[in-house]
Write a protein that holds these residues in place. Structure first.
Motif, PDB file in Angstrom:
ATOM      1  N   PRO A   1       1.033  -1.413  -0.174  1.00  0.00           N
ATOM      2  CA  PRO A   1       0.076  -0.173  -0.086  1.00  0.00           C
ATOM      3  C   PRO A   1       0.933   1.281  -0.162  1.00  0.00           C
ATOM      4  CG  PRO A   1      -0.709  -1.594   1.599  1.00  0.00           C
ATOM      5  CD  PRO A   1       0.654  -1.959   1.164  1.00  0.00           C
ATOM      6  N   THR A   2       0.275   2.325  -0.625  1.00  0.00           N
ATOM      7  CA  THR A   2       0.966   3.520  -0.441  1.00  0.00           C
ATOM      8  C   THR A   2       1.061   4.095   0.869  1.00  0.00           C
ATOM      9  OG1 THR A   2      -1.134   4.806  -0.805  1.00  0.00           O
ATOM     10  CG2 THR A   2       0.186   4.166  -2.879  1.00  0.00           C
ATOM     11  N   THR A   3       2.175   4.993   1.246  1.00  0.00           N
ATOM     12  CA  THR A   3       2.258   5.356   2.633  1.00  0.00           C
ATOM     13  C   THR A   3       2.477   6.834   2.460  1.00  0.00           C
ATOM     14  OG1 THR A   3       4.647   5.571   2.174  1.00  0.00           O
ATOM     15  CG2 THR A   3       3.980   3.498   2.634  1.00  0.00           C
ATOM     16  N   ALA A   4       2.259   7.778   3.825  1.00  0.00           N
ATOM     17  CA  ALA A   4       2.764   8.738   4.014  1.00  0.00           C
ATOM     18  C   ALA A   4       4.031   9.224   3.390  1.00  0.00           C
ATOM     19  CB  ALA A   4       2.409   9.408   5.417  1.00  0.00           C
ATOM     20  N   THR A   5       4.391  10.705   3.061  1.00  0.00           N
ATOM     21  CA  THR A   5       5.715  10.950   2.884  1.00  0.00           C
ATOM     22  C   THR A   5       6.286  11.766   3.671  1.00  0.00           C
ATOM     23  OG1 THR A   5       4.976  12.897   1.615  1.00  0.00           O
ATOM     24  CG2 THR A   5       4.718  10.915   0.296  1.00  0.00           C
ATOM     25  N   LEU A   6       7.707  12.105   3.640  1.00  0.00           N
ATOM     26  CA  LEU A   6       8.562  13.013   4.473  1.00  0.00           C
ATOM     27  C   LEU A   6       7.915  14.384   4.324  1.00  0.00           C
ATOM     28  CD1 LEU A   6      10.895  13.185   6.596  1.00  0.00           C
ATOM     29  CD2 LEU A   6      12.117  13.910   4.533  1.00  0.00           C
ATOM     30  N   GLU A   7       7.533  14.863   3.191  1.00  0.00           N
ATOM     31  CA  GLU A   7       6.779  16.024   3.268  1.00  0.00           C
ATOM     32  C   GLU A   7       5.594  16.147   3.891  1.00  0.00           C
ATOM     33  OE1 GLU A   7       7.482  18.414  -0.623  1.00  0.00           O
ATOM     34  OE2 GLU A   7       5.556  18.511  -0.651  1.00  0.00           O
ATOM     35  N   SER A   8       4.873  15.251   4.000  1.00  0.00           N
ATOM     36  CA  SER A   8       3.557  15.383   4.640  1.00  0.00           C
ATOM     37  C   SER A   8       3.665  15.264   6.043  1.00  0.00           C
ATOM     38  CB  SER A   8       2.644  14.078   4.190  1.00  0.00           C
ATOM     39  OG  SER A   8       3.023  13.017   4.859  1.00  0.00           O
ATOM     40  N   ARG A   9       4.894  15.115   6.735  1.00  0.00           N
ATOM     41  CA  ARG A   9       4.776  15.070   8.227  1.00  0.00           C
ATOM     42  C   ARG A   9       4.912  16.513   8.523  1.00  0.00           C
ATOM     43  NH1 ARG A   9       2.650  11.042   9.649  1.00  0.00           N
ATOM     44  NH2 ARG A   9       1.757  11.725   7.582  1.00  0.00           N
ATOM     45  N   MET A  10       5.177  17.534   7.593  1.00  0.00           N
ATOM     46  CA  MET A  10       5.375  18.962   8.087  1.00  0.00           C
ATOM     47  C   MET A  10       3.843  19.376   8.350  1.00  0.00           C
ATOM     48  SD  MET A  10       8.022  20.639   5.359  1.00  0.00           S
ATOM     49  CE  MET A  10       8.191  21.904   6.360  1.00  0.00           C
ATOM     50  N   THR A  11       2.789  18.776   7.822  1.00  0.00           N
ATOM     51  CA  THR A  11       1.390  19.415   7.929  1.00  0.00           C
ATOM     52  C   THR A  11       0.579  18.471   8.630  1.00  0.00           C
ATOM     53  OG1 THR A  11       0.756  18.622   5.824  1.00  0.00           O
ATOM     54  CG2 THR A  11       1.473  21.007   6.057  1.00  0.00           C
ATOM     55  N   HIS A  12       1.014  17.140   8.899  1.00  0.00           N
ATOM     56  CA  HIS A  12       0.301  16.273   9.390  1.00  0.00           C
ATOM     57  C   HIS A  12       1.034  15.571  10.600  1.00  0.00           C
ATOM     58  CE1 HIS A  12      -1.888  16.843   5.604  1.00  0.00           C
ATOM     59  NE2 HIS A  12      -3.150  16.574   6.664  1.00  0.00           N
ATOM     60  N   PRO A  13       0.787  15.556  11.635  1.00  0.00           N
ATOM     61  CA  PRO A  13       1.429  14.866  12.656  1.00  0.00           C
ATOM     62  C   PRO A  13       1.746  13.256  12.644  1.00  0.00           C
ATOM     63  CG  PRO A  13       0.019  16.415  13.835  1.00  0.00           C
ATOM     64  CD  PRO A  13      -0.248  16.228  12.391  1.00  0.00           C
ATOM     65  N   GLY A  14       2.641  12.557  12.725  1.00  0.00           N
ATOM     66  CA  GLY A  14       2.777  11.326  12.711  1.00  0.00           C
ATOM     67  C   GLY A  14       4.335  10.899  12.762  1.00  0.00           C
ATOM     68  N   GLY A  15       4.462   9.406  13.122  1.00  0.00           N
ATOM     69  CA  GLY A  15       5.837   9.173  13.079  1.00  0.00           C
ATOM     70  C   GLY A  15       6.318   8.524  11.678  1.00  0.00           C
ATOM     71  N   LEU A  16       7.771   7.934  11.937  1.00  0.00           N
ATOM     72  CA  LEU A  16       8.170   7.097  10.470  1.00  0.00           C
ATOM     73  C   LEU A  16       7.414   6.033  10.076  1.00  0.00           C
ATOM     74  CD1 LEU A  16      10.921   7.899   8.964  1.00  0.00           C
ATOM     75  CD2 LEU A  16      11.786   5.813  10.364  1.00  0.00           C
ATOM     76  N   ASP A  17       6.546   5.179  11.200  1.00  0.00           N
ATOM     77  CA  ASP A  17       5.872   4.308  10.858  1.00  0.00           C
ATOM     78  C   ASP A  17       4.918   4.336   9.747  1.00  0.00           C
ATOM     79  OD1 ASP A  17       4.667   5.819  12.950  1.00  0.00           O
ATOM     80  OD2 ASP A  17       3.180   4.066  13.310  1.00  0.00           O
ATOM     81  N   GLU A  18       4.358   5.571   9.492  1.00  0.00           N
ATOM     82  CA  GLU A  18       3.304   5.845   8.870  1.00  0.00           C
ATOM     83  C   GLU A  18       3.714   6.272   7.330  1.00  0.00           C
ATOM     84  OE1 GLU A  18       0.948   9.229  10.251  1.00  0.00           O
ATOM     85  OE2 GLU A  18       0.386   8.313  11.994  1.00  0.00           O
ATOM     86  N   MET A  19       4.990   6.467   7.315  1.00  0.00           N
ATOM     87  CA  MET A  19       5.797   6.438   6.186  1.00  0.00           C
ATOM     88  C   MET A  19       6.483   5.118   5.660  1.00  0.00           C
ATOM     89  SD  MET A  19       7.667   9.872   7.667  1.00  0.00           S
ATOM     90  CE  MET A  19       8.956   9.744   6.119  1.00  0.00           C
TER      91      MET A  19
END
Length: 288
Positions: free
Chosen positions: A67-85
């Motif tokens: 499945p697709t994941t969150a990106t490093l850039e998205s962490r700037m606006t949406h809180p979350g950890g590395l596991d979501e990436m």
């Protein structure tokens, strides 16, 4: 800024980190396929590869069938950890998405940088090799410039050697002198060797760099079929010529590790963000 960056890097530094390999090539060279298939081969051989996606579009997720994941850039606006990436294939290949535009990486807060950098350092501790799929050198040279090793991916496509030379020249401007060369989609060994010879002739005439042949992957229709199935080639068609080649290359890939300078303890993500800040400052200065 430099003092702050140095302090953060020291906090997240660790000894004996895994070597990183940036894969660089033209749009039609099949770089993403090379990255995913080598990672698959490494996993089959008992290594713990980490695939780092620094490109836009989540192509590696499709290649690996995850499945697709969150990106490093998205962490700037949406809180979350590395596991979501991150995502992990059923064969043990781990993928982390570090895509962000260079100007956005340069704006990372110290707090976010430290948190994600620490999480990534923990991930690196359990990794054998990092395989980095990098964006175009024209738009974002930073991920390739901070990797320990460069792997140039050539192909018979018309623009392959021209693009390879331009990439070498640009990376040479960042102090890179050693380049591994892998030829992909060649009809036979002779064609692959000819491409390497042509590139070597051009670079030796104009640039003070060293090119090393590491092998080739034959053109194989099974690769396209595996893409259609969203399954790695070595899983879908393990007896195909290209799958066997990728497996053989993965077996010797750890021997390609020969960085330009002695490897530091600083992790890849910390280098990436610190260099992005330096890049943004240099770009800003050039525009003034």
């Amino acid at each position: 800024m430099q003092d702050q960056a140095a302090s953060l890097r020291r906090l997240t530094a660790r000894a004996g980190r895994a070597p990183s390999f940036a894969f660089v090539g033209s749009e039609k060279a099949g770089v993403s396929t090379v990255v995913t298939e080598l990672a698959q081969g490494l996993a089959h051989a008992g290594h713990r590869p980490l695939v780092v996606d620094c490109t836009l579009g989540q192509v590696l997720c499709r290649r690996l069938g995850v499945p697709t994941t969150a990106t490093l850039e998205s962490r700037m606006t949406h809180p979350g950890g590395l596991d979501e990436m991150m995502a992990t294939t059923r064969h043990g290949v781990q993928l982390v998405n570090l895509y962000a535009r260079p100007e956005e990486r340069a704006l990372f807060s110290a707090q976010l940088w430290l948190r994600l950098g620490s999480e990534f350092a923990a991930l690196e501790r359990d990794t054998s090799l990092l395989l980095v799929d990098v964006p175009s050198m024209l738009t974002d040279p930073v991920p390739a410039s901070v990797a320990d090793n460069i792997v140039l991916v050539l192909s018979p496509a018309a623009d392959s050697i021209t693009t390879a030379y331009a990439n070498i020249k640009r990376l040479a401007g960042y102090g890179r002198q050693r380049f591994n060369v892998l030829v992909n989609r060649a009809r036979h060994l002779e064609e692959a060797r000819e491409l390497f010879t042509r590139l070597s002739a051009v670079t030796s005439e104009f640039l003070a760099v060293s090119l090393r042949w590491v092998g080739f992957v034959p053109a194989d229709n099974a690769v396209r079929r595996s893409h259609t199935l969203h399954r790695p080639l070595q899983e879908a068609f393990p007896d195909s010529e290209a799958a066997i080649a990728f497996s053989q290359l993965a077996a010797v890939m750890p021997q390609w590790d020969s960085p330009d300078i002695a490897r530091t303890d600083t992790g890849f993500m910390d280098l990436l963000i610190a260099a992005s800040r330096d890049w943004a400052e240099a770009e800003g200065a050039s525009l003034r």
